[in-house]
Write a protein that holds these residues in place. Structure first.
Motif, PDB file in Angstrom:
ATOM      1  N   VAL A  58      46.776  38.020  38.069  1.00 28.45           N
ATOM      2  CA  VAL A  58      47.844  38.538  38.917  1.00 28.45           C
ATOM      3  C   VAL A  58      48.142  39.946  39.037  1.00 28.45           C
ATOM      4  O   VAL A  58      48.274  40.312  40.157  1.00 28.45           O
ATOM      5  CB  VAL A  58      49.417  37.926  38.214  1.00 28.45           C
ATOM      6  N   THR A  59      47.488  40.578  38.231  1.00 31.30           N
ATOM      7  CA  THR A  59      47.403  42.166  38.344  1.00 31.30           C
ATOM      8  C   THR A  59      46.380  42.575  39.345  1.00 31.30           C
ATOM      9  O   THR A  59      46.848  43.380  40.051  1.00 31.30           O
ATOM     10  CB  THR A  59      46.944  42.736  36.773  1.00 31.30           C
ATOM     11  N   SER A  61      45.128  40.761  41.418  1.00 32.24           N
ATOM     12  CA  SER A  61      45.634  40.275  42.728  1.00 32.24           C
ATOM     13  C   SER A  61      46.577  41.204  43.654  1.00 32.24           C
ATOM     14  O   SER A  61      46.435  41.456  44.686  1.00 32.24           O
ATOM     15  CB  SER A  61      46.084  38.772  42.722  1.00 32.24           C
ATOM     16  N   ALA A  62      47.337  41.544  42.733  1.00 31.13           N
ATOM     17  CA  ALA A  62      48.518  42.654  43.129  1.00 31.13           C
ATOM     18  C   ALA A  62      47.955  43.740  43.686  1.00 31.13           C
ATOM     19  O   ALA A  62      48.339  44.534  44.644  1.00 31.13           O
ATOM     20  CB  ALA A  62      49.648  42.818  42.222  1.00 31.13           C
ATOM     21  N   LEU A  66      48.251  45.070  47.463  1.00 34.12           N
ATOM     22  CA  LEU A  66      48.721  46.294  47.833  1.00 34.12           C
ATOM     23  C   LEU A  66      47.802  47.416  48.530  1.00 34.12           C
ATOM     24  O   LEU A  66      48.424  47.772  49.381  1.00 34.12           O
ATOM     25  CB  LEU A  66      49.293  46.958  46.462  1.00 34.12           C
ATOM     26  N   ASP A  89      38.652  39.844  41.307  1.00 32.34           N
ATOM     27  CA  ASP A  89      39.511  38.695  41.494  1.00 32.34           C
ATOM     28  C   ASP A  89      39.125  37.282  41.864  1.00 32.34           C
ATOM     29  O   ASP A  89      39.636  36.418  41.339  1.00 32.34           O
ATOM     30  CB  ASP A  89      40.557  39.439  42.600  1.00 32.34           C
TER      31      ASP A  89
END
Length: 117
Positions: A58-59, A61-62, A66, A89
């Motif tokens: 999740v980190t 991917s964010a 972003l 990722d």
């Protein structure tokens, strides 16, 4: 600027479904019995490592989403580390999908033998 669009599509189409499927399979552990006291520690370690892997996915991917959306909006070139994080990722998403993100298959039913006449 079609490269950031491809990065966004890769994250949305592979990594985000891997997060959802990984969360569904987080507490599923085949072959271990939580009723036996000797297996409780190993089950806790497996669940903790799976949770850590999903949080890392999740980190990353964010961060990729972003940075690519920001590069599209401001119209600047992406940093080289974004491509490395994108590859990480995809590898993490593949790891989740192959290990605990897949669906549980039902055992195949045996075919009944037809009665002889």
């Amino acid at each position: 600027m079609w490269v950031p669009s491809l990065l966004i599509a890769g994250v949305v189409l592979l990594a985000l479904p891997a997060v959802v499927l990984g969360c569904r399979g987080l507490f599923r552990h085949r072959g271990y019995s939580a009723a036996e006291p000797g297996d409780r520690g190993s089950v806790a370690v497996i669940v903790a490592l799976r949770l850590l892997l999903i949080l890392l996915l999740v980190t990353v991917s964010a961060v990729v989403l972003l940075s690519t959306v920001g590069a599209l909006v401001v119209d600047v070139e992406l940093h080289g580390m974004v491509y490395v994080l994108f590859a990480l990722d995809l590898l993490l998403a593949a790891l989740v999908l192959v290990t605990f993100g897949r669906r549980e298959r039902r055992p195949a039913r045996r075919r009944a033998t037809p009665a002889r006449r």
